[in-house]
Design a protein around this motif. Sequence first.
Motif, PDB file in Angstrom:
ATOM      1  N   PRO A 340       0.855  -1.193   0.000  1.00  0.00           N
ATOM      2  CA  PRO A 340       0.000   0.000   0.000  1.00  0.00           C
ATOM      3  C   PRO A 340       0.891   1.242   0.000  1.00  0.00           C
ATOM      4  CG  PRO A 340      -0.673  -1.555   1.707  1.00  0.00           C
ATOM      5  CD  PRO A 340       0.655  -2.022   1.204  1.00  0.00           C
ATOM      6  N   ALA A 341       0.568   2.189  -0.853  1.00  0.00           N
ATOM      7  CA  ALA A 341       1.416   3.391  -0.972  1.00  0.00           C
ATOM      8  C   ALA A 341       0.554   4.560  -1.438  1.00  0.00           C
ATOM      9  CB  ALA A 341       2.535   3.143  -1.981  1.00  0.00           C
ATOM     10  N   PRO A 342       0.940   5.790  -1.104  1.00  0.00           N
ATOM     11  CA  PRO A 342       0.178   6.937  -1.601  1.00  0.00           C
ATOM     12  C   PRO A 342       0.217   6.964  -3.138  1.00  0.00           C
ATOM     13  CG  PRO A 342       1.745   7.600   0.111  1.00  0.00           C
ATOM     14  CD  PRO A 342       2.058   6.194  -0.237  1.00  0.00           C
ATOM     15  N   TYR A 343      -0.944   7.207  -3.721  1.00  0.00           N
ATOM     16  CA  TYR A 343      -1.022   7.229  -5.189  1.00  0.00           C
ATOM     17  C   TYR A 343      -0.020   8.226  -5.776  1.00  0.00           C
ATOM     18  CZ  TYR A 343      -2.999   8.161  -9.827  1.00  0.00           C
ATOM     19  OH  TYR A 343      -3.165   8.357 -11.179  1.00  0.00           O
ATOM     20  N   VAL A 344       0.127   9.398  -5.159  1.00  0.00           N
ATOM     21  CA  VAL A 344       1.066  10.391  -5.711  1.00  0.00           C
ATOM     22  C   VAL A 344       2.503   9.848  -5.698  1.00  0.00           C
ATOM     23  CG1 VAL A 344      -0.054  12.644  -5.537  1.00  0.00           C
ATOM     24  CG2 VAL A 344       0.943  11.635  -3.510  1.00  0.00           C
ATOM     25  N   ARG A 345       2.812   9.015  -4.718  1.00  0.00           N
ATOM     26  CA  ARG A 345       4.174   8.448  -4.697  1.00  0.00           C
ATOM     27  C   ARG A 345       4.335   7.413  -5.820  1.00  0.00           C
ATOM     28  NH1 ARG A 345       6.179   5.147   0.130  1.00  0.00           N
ATOM     29  NH2 ARG A 345       5.346   6.806   1.426  1.00  0.00           N
ATOM     30  N   LEU A 346       3.309   6.607  -6.024  1.00  0.00           N
ATOM     31  CA  LEU A 346       3.371   5.649  -7.148  1.00  0.00           C
ATOM     32  C   LEU A 346       3.540   6.404  -8.463  1.00  0.00           C
ATOM     33  CD1 LEU A 346       0.446   3.238  -6.142  1.00  0.00           C
ATOM     34  CD2 LEU A 346       2.905   2.765  -6.004  1.00  0.00           C
ATOM     35  N   GLN A 347       2.840   7.532  -8.577  1.00  0.00           N
ATOM     36  CA  GLN A 347       2.883   8.318  -9.811  1.00  0.00           C
ATOM     37  C   GLN A 347       4.275   8.923 -10.075  1.00  0.00           C
ATOM     38  OE1 GLN A 347       0.549   7.492 -11.823  1.00  0.00           O
ATOM     39  NE2 GLN A 347      -0.442   9.442 -12.187  1.00  0.00           N
ATOM     40  N   ALA A 348       5.102   8.984  -9.036  1.00  0.00           N
ATOM     41  CA  ALA A 348       6.444   9.559  -9.213  1.00  0.00           C
ATOM     42  C   ALA A 348       7.531   8.471  -9.192  1.00  0.00           C
ATOM     43  CB  ALA A 348       6.715  10.588  -8.111  1.00  0.00           C
ATOM     44  N   ALA A 349       7.113   7.200  -9.165  1.00  0.00           N
ATOM     45  CA  ALA A 349       8.085   6.104  -8.986  1.00  0.00           C
ATOM     46  C   ALA A 349       9.123   6.060 -10.108  1.00  0.00           C
ATOM     47  CB  ALA A 349       7.350   4.770  -8.898  1.00  0.00           C
ATOM     48  N   HIS A 350       8.749   6.504 -11.300  1.00  0.00           N
ATOM     49  CA  HIS A 350       9.692   6.426 -12.432  1.00  0.00           C
ATOM     50  C   HIS A 350      10.277   7.789 -12.815  1.00  0.00           C
ATOM     51  CE1 HIS A 350       9.075   2.252 -13.037  1.00  0.00           C
ATOM     52  NE2 HIS A 350       7.767   2.417 -13.123  1.00  0.00           N
ATOM     53  N   ASP A 351      10.032   8.786 -11.990  1.00  0.00           N
ATOM     54  CA  ASP A 351      10.517  10.132 -12.343  1.00  0.00           C
ATOM     55  C   ASP A 351      12.032  10.155 -12.520  1.00  0.00           C
ATOM     56  OD1 ASP A 351       7.917  10.869 -12.141  1.00  0.00           O
ATOM     57  OD2 ASP A 351       8.225  12.489 -10.705  1.00  0.00           O
ATOM     58  N   ALA A 352      12.751   9.452 -11.627  1.00  0.00           N
ATOM     59  CA  ALA A 352      14.217   9.536 -11.683  1.00  0.00           C
ATOM     60  C   ALA A 352      14.774   8.760 -12.870  1.00  0.00           C
ATOM     61  CB  ALA A 352      14.814   9.017 -10.380  1.00  0.00           C
ATOM     62  N   ASP A 353      14.246   7.546 -13.136  1.00  0.00           N
ATOM     63  CA  ASP A 353      14.835   6.798 -14.254  1.00  0.00           C
ATOM     64  C   ASP A 353      14.390   7.307 -15.618  1.00  0.00           C
ATOM     65  OD1 ASP A 353      13.191   4.375 -12.560  1.00  0.00           O
ATOM     66  OD2 ASP A 353      12.373   4.944 -14.500  1.00  0.00           O
ATOM     67  N   THR A 354      13.461   8.240 -15.639  1.00  0.00           N
ATOM     68  CA  THR A 354      13.115   8.877 -16.918  1.00  0.00           C
ATOM     69  C   THR A 354      13.484  10.372 -16.855  1.00  0.00           C
ATOM     70  OG1 THR A 354      10.881   9.280 -16.133  1.00  0.00           O
ATOM     71  CG2 THR A 354      11.209   7.276 -17.412  1.00  0.00           C
ATOM     72  N   ALA A 355      14.619  10.648 -16.236  1.00  0.00           N
ATOM     73  CA  ALA A 355      15.016  12.051 -16.019  1.00  0.00           C
ATOM     74  C   ALA A 355      15.272  12.781 -17.339  1.00  0.00           C
ATOM     75  CB  ALA A 355      16.277  12.079 -15.162  1.00  0.00           C
ATOM     76  N   HIS A 356      15.124  14.090 -17.311  1.00  0.00           N
ATOM     77  CA  HIS A 356      15.353  14.934 -18.486  1.00  0.00           C
ATOM     78  C   HIS A 356      16.797  14.812 -18.961  1.00  0.00           C
ATOM     79  CE1 HIS A 356      11.720  16.636 -16.802  1.00  0.00           C
ATOM     80  NE2 HIS A 356      11.509  17.265 -17.941  1.00  0.00           N
ATOM     81  N   GLY A 357      16.974  14.774 -20.269  1.00  0.00           N
ATOM     82  CA  GLY A 357      18.315  14.842 -20.835  1.00  0.00           C
ATOM     83  C   GLY A 357      18.877  13.504 -21.275  1.00  0.00           C
ATOM     84  N   ARG A 358      18.320  12.385 -20.747  1.00  0.00           N
ATOM     85  CA  ARG A 358      18.771  11.080 -21.248  1.00  0.00           C
ATOM     86  C   ARG A 358      18.226  10.914 -22.682  1.00  0.00           C
ATOM     87  NH1 ARG A 358      18.642   6.176 -17.255  1.00  0.00           N
ATOM     88  NH2 ARG A 358      20.665   5.910 -18.241  1.00  0.00           N
ATOM     89  N   LYS A 359      18.809   9.979 -23.411  1.00  0.00           N
ATOM     90  CA  LYS A 359      18.393   9.784 -24.804  1.00  0.00           C
ATOM     91  C   LYS A 359      17.462   8.567 -24.892  1.00  0.00           C
ATOM     92  CE  LYS A 359      22.629  11.811 -26.631  1.00  0.00           C
ATOM     93  NZ  LYS A 359      23.104  12.329 -25.318  1.00  0.00           N
ATOM     94  N   PHE A 360      16.400   8.727 -25.664  1.00  0.00           N
ATOM     95  CA  PHE A 360      15.381   7.673 -25.781  1.00  0.00           C
ATOM     96  C   PHE A 360      15.037   7.465 -27.255  1.00  0.00           C
ATOM     97  CE2 PHE A 360      15.004   9.521 -21.657  1.00  0.00           C
ATOM     98  CZ  PHE A 360      14.546   8.532 -20.804  1.00  0.00           C
ATOM     99  N   TYR A 361      14.901   6.220 -27.647  1.00  0.00           N
ATOM    100  CA  TYR A 361      14.396   5.910 -28.995  1.00  0.00           C
ATOM    101  C   TYR A 361      13.344   4.813 -28.840  1.00  0.00           C
ATOM    102  CZ  TYR A 361      14.270   5.091 -34.022  1.00  0.00           C
ATOM    103  OH  TYR A 361      13.850   4.970 -35.339  1.00  0.00           O
ATOM    104  N   ILE A 362      12.241   5.002 -29.534  1.00  0.00           N
ATOM    105  CA  ILE A 362      11.079   4.153 -29.263  1.00  0.00           C
ATOM    106  C   ILE A 362      10.352   3.851 -30.564  1.00  0.00           C
ATOM    107  CG2 ILE A 362       9.553   6.131 -28.836  1.00  0.00           C
ATOM    108  CD1 ILE A 362       8.308   4.616 -26.533  1.00  0.00           C
ATOM    109  N   LYS A 363       9.811   2.641 -30.654  1.00  0.00           N
ATOM    110  CA  LYS A 363       8.869   2.333 -31.740  1.00  0.00           C
ATOM    111  C   LYS A 363       7.706   1.582 -31.101  1.00  0.00           C
ATOM    112  CE  LYS A 363      10.273   1.888 -36.049  1.00  0.00           C
ATOM    113  NZ  LYS A 363      10.181   3.272 -36.533  1.00  0.00           N
TER     114      LYS A 363
END
Length: 501
Positions: A340-363
């Motif tokens: 059990p965890a606060p929804y707002v905390r779950l919503q931020a769980a990936h904020d750090a690993d998707t930080a600004h400035g990293r490079k991403f390529y997706i299909k």
Amino acid sequence: MSVMLKRRQFMRTAFAALPVAALPLSKLFAATDTAALADVEAVTSAGKQIILTGADVKDFAARLRGELLLRNSAGYDGARRAWNGAFDRHPALIARCSGPADVMEAVKFAAANQLLLSVRGGGHSLSGQSVCEKGLMIDLAQMNGARVDPGKHIATVEGGALLGALDREALAHGLATTAGTVSHTGVGGLTLGGGFGRLSRRFGLACDNVRAIDVVTPDGKFVTASNQQNKELFWGLRGGGGNFGVATSFDFQLHPVDPIMLGGELVYSFADAPTVLKFFFDFAAEAPDELNLDVSIVRLPNDMRLLSIELTYSGDVAKGAAVIAPLRQIRKPISDSVMPAPYVRLQAAHDADTAHGRKFYIKNGFVRQTTPALLDAMLATIADAHLPVIQAVVLPQLGGAIARVKPGATAFAQRAATFNMFVISIWDDAAHSESVGNWTRSAWPKLQPHTHGIYVNEYNDDSARLRETYGPNFERLVALKTKLDPENLFRLNANVAPRKA
Ligand SMILES: Cc1cc2nc3c(=O)[nH]c(=O)nc-3n(C[C@H](O)[C@H](O)[C@H](O)COP(=O)(O)OP(=O)(O)OC[C@H]3O[C@@H](n4cnc5c(N)ncnc54)[C@H](O)[C@@H]3O)c2cc1C
């Protein structure tokens, strides 16, 4: 000398020491309206090089309440940075709009000069298209407010706001609506393209929860689109992406929720992945609407491979634990962070690993049926991944309330999809960019046959698949685009091109 005089003298000296373009233009204009400005090189939407005269640029700056940034203005570099570090573009002009009136001026200026135009909401564009090269970028970063009417269960959110603002304001009243899974994603881009996340199987897409959108249309007019007025535009905005203008504000329907939800990740070894994935697909097909399941097969730069199931149960926590118990028993997870965890905390769980400035390529594409052949293709894709970067195949779950909306009710047509699927690489060193591009383009054709259409919010270079994406809605979108934007001013998006006259 009086203090006042001394201060004036100091200000004059300070301004004189700064190069003209080092100041935001509107501020500069207020300080010294006699300063001349150099002409500005730009490109039109047709790719033609043009010169904007210094006088025209200065006049444009004077019409804005927000700042107009040129290439060597203070703040320009920060404003032009895309979230996706794979792109490094330089707009000729950045209009940092302070409200709809600025947006109207900016759209009119772009149209009058036939400028290449991009719109930046939260800046998360995977294709980097919200930042244009040598055109005018409308920057909504300052229009980032969110306000909740707790009585009516409505959130009014500005066009440049981030999801974290919407979640936080709504949760303060025990309310929420569908948002994406990373809190620094923009409400604007996400909602216009559809928008799914931890609550979408329960409440529908973000765009299904919109009650009204304020828009500056390609002719520079401000209108409100809803089921009561400008209905066709309202239909097109819910899934049609940034094709029809600049959304300056959204009204969202909110829903009562428990702010504590069951959420987290179950991680399994790659050796167990075939068994876990087979079980997972059958389990997911029967999951209740309160349960959202995203599955990823990941290869890390150290050559470790994993299968991860990320889940959120938004109903009663004890009931959720019972519902997800079989997932914990398929094989022993090597890590289990579900609690059990606060929804707002779950919503931020990936904020750090998707930080600004990293490079991403997706299909990406949408999956309707999860077959054994798809399972094999997913496992083979990651078994074949060997680059010194993060490589993954990710399937966020859809269905539930999303599937109960008719495909023609909004522009978003992929209602039969059970999952979205994307292959993604994440890296930092530009030396890997070419090999990442090659790998992704060679991996995707093995996965694509299991998909139908693309998610325009993960759009990259897949414009050939737009007709399939929108299916029966495609021609209706073309008609709307032809009527509202015959010159295709709003083209830096998953572009629905207008019919040629
Ligand atoms: C880390 C990450 C996580 C994500 N997670 C999810 C997820 O959980 N669910 C999901 O559905 N999607 C997700 N996405 C995809 C996301 O929906 C798109 O990247 C979306 O375009 C982001 O919107 P933005 O406003 O931040 O982007 P921007 O880069 O600002 O804009 C992208 C495009 O949207 C249009 N646009 C943006 N704002 C406006 C506006 N106010 N008016 C008109 N046009 C506008 C423009 O065409 C622009 O080119 C994720 C993306 C990232 C990078």
